[in-house]
Design a protein around this motif. Structure first.
Motif: not given
Ligand code: ATP
Ligand code: MG
Lengths: 315, 172
Positions: A49, A51-54, A259
């Motif tokens: 969570g 923000g990798k996917s972001t 992030n």
């Molecule tokens: N800089 C940002 N500003 C606003 N919202 C953000 C930002 N970064 C991430 N988010 C939000 O936070 C949530 C988690 O981000 P994301 O899915 O990219 O994390 P992840 O590392 O891919 O999670 P996972 O480990 O579950 O795969 C998402 O809903 C995304 O919209």
């Protein structure tokens, strides 16, 4: 003793079951596919969570805006989120209907009966689809905004369905690992990626730490990994660990993206940090609705900058 | 050393026994469903294949989750065909080959069970699952399959602790 030794030496190994050849063919298929992709980059973190996917999505958009041909492999098999973020959540590959048996515990004989007696769905009948033997050996990625090519588990399964495998996977982690590794291989080899400048691989969070090696074994020539962290101390120490982990595997760490930098306070200045992304409500909405931010949005600009730095790091 | 007999083990495997009339030694070999599964998980077909595997063949065939089916339709299940022909071959060689007879028996039995339970997935009560956790990991999946087979035989949709007790007396 010498007798046994001479006996063993005289045993010649015959690949009667032709398993080895198939395994080699599998690898060759992947190699052949990846040879058409110039840069392969993992996006990973030790923590979920963050923000990798972001980051994957925003970086893909930034690279595509620089007119590169970009693909995203959503390697988060259990929590695919790329399609949603790119507005592709209603798309599917529709490969599925041949998976008819819904019950678990396939055992040699019982399973075979079930399969052979399963009704054949009309559209899956032999010869009904192009290709040798009525089957296609590759599938086109789904095309997202700016021509970004996407492959994700989400295109295979129903949106809310958890990913569950047949067999004793729920009980033995070894099976699960093998299945997931094989699935990742199919994502690499069976998707018609075509010529790409970049393939970004969005990895699952740290707990599923066996995914980097599973992927890495198929692409030892990959460029390296981008590590995503939030500014919080915990997340940073976790990222430190994943960095060591990546290095141990022989994966080059290209840089760190911090992030939510405005929420946790920035980490100390560091040449490894390729960029800092603040919390941005418009970014959140964009990801939620699957509509990319415009080119001139501040977040897009930050990623344009990151893309520029990344390009300098790559051969 | 000569072939002595073939028998069913636990409903999911074959035990094959060889015997030496001179030294009286007996060897048994047991087929291993775990290995079959391993081969499956590697996405290979024993004996090789003539055509290239279909896209996502393995992922598709091993996913238990509901799969999106919009009829783009990539492939028939390649395994289904292979195994049908295995079954036909078995029928043809029945009476001659002890392996074929045993496997045909097992197949028929499994068919009957299948019909009785309507091919339903067997559910587990929480208590039964907890009990299952006491089974050592290496044989747990094996035990799970055997108990599910028992449940199917009895036409039960669910494994509960009573069935676990029965299984214990039957297998231990
Ligand atoms: N800089 C940002 N500003 C606003 N919202 C953000 C930002 N970064 C991430 N988010 C939000 O936070 C949530 C988690 O981000 P994301 O899915 O990219 O994390 P992840 O590392 O891919 O999670 P996972 O480990 O579950 O795969 C998402 O809903 C995304 O919209
Ligand atoms: Mg993610």
């Amino acid at each position: 003793m010498t007798e046994l030794k001479s006996i063993l030496e005289n045993i010649t190994f015959k690949d009667d079951a032709k398993v080895q050849k198939q395994l080699v063919d599998q690898i060759l298929k992947v190699k052949h596919r990846l040879a058409q992709i110039r840069h392969k980059i993992f996006v990973m973190s030790g923590k979920g969570g963050v923000g990798k996917s972001t980051v994957t999505v925003q970086l893909a958009l930034a690279l595509a805006r620089k007119t590169f041909k970009v693909g995203i492999l959503d390697a988060d098999l259990n929590g695919p989120s790329i399609p949603h973020m790119l507005g592709l959540k209603d798309r599917g590959w529709g490969l599925g209907a041949s998976t008819l048996g819904s019950s678990g515990a396939p055992t040699g004989t019982r399973n075979s009966t079930r399969l052979s007696e399963a009704p054949i769905v009309p559209e899956l009948r032999e010869g009904a689809v192009e290709g040798a033997g009525g089957s296609r050996t590759q599938i086109d990625p789904v095309i997202g905004p700016l021509g970004i090519k996407v492959a994700s588990m989400a295109f295979l399964i129903k949106e809310t369905a958890p990913v569950r495998w047949k067999g004793p996977m729920d009980l033995t982690p070894v099976w699960l690992g093998m299945m997931e590794s094989s699935t990742l291989r199919e994502f690499l080899g069976d998707v018609a990626w075509g010529d790409l400048d970049f393939l970004l691989l969005d990895l699952p969070p740290g707990a599923a730490a066996d995914k980097p090696p599973a992927l890495y074994q198929y692409m030892p020539e990959m460029d390296g990994a981008l590590l995503v962290t939030t500014g919080s101390q915990v997340a940073q120490s976790v990222v430190e660990r994943s960095k060591q982990y990546a290095l141990d595997l022989g994966i080059r760490v290209l840089g760190v993206i911090q992030n939510l930098s405005n929420l946790f306070g920035s980490a100390a200045e560091n040449e490894e940090i390729l960029g800092r992304i603040p919390y941005d409500p418009q970014l959140a909405t964009s990801l939620d609705t699957g509509t990319p931010l415009p080119k001139h949005h501040p977040v897009s600009r930050l990623f344009e900058n990151i893309a520029g730095k990344l390009l300098k790091l790559l051969p | 050393m000569g072939f002595q007999k073939v028998e069913e083990t636990g409903g999911i495997g074959l035990g094959i026994t060889f015997h030496c009339p001179q030294c009286q030694a007996t060897f048994s070999m047991v087929t291993n469903p775990g290995e079959t599964q391993m081969v499956q998980a590697l996405g290979v077909t024993l004996g090789g294949r003539e055509t290239q595997p279909a896209a996502f063949e393995l992922t598709q065939s091993m996913l238990k989750t509901g799969v999106r089916g919009e009829g783009l339709g990539v492939s028939k299940n390649p395994q289904a065909q292979d195994e049908k022909s295995v079954k036909d071959t078995l029928k043809e060689s029945m009476g001659k080959c002890p392996f074929a007879n045993t496997v045909a028996d097992m197949t028929a039995k499994a068919d009957a069970v299948q019909q009785k339970s309507g091919g339903q997935e067997i559910l587990w009560t929480d208590g039964a699952l907890r009990r299952l956790e006491n089974v050592p990991l290496p044989v747990r999946s094996f035990a799970k399959q055997m108990i599910e087979t028992m449940a199917r035989e009895q036409g039960k949709p669910k494994v509960d602790e009573i069935l676990m007790d029965e299984a214990k007396t039957r297998f231990m």
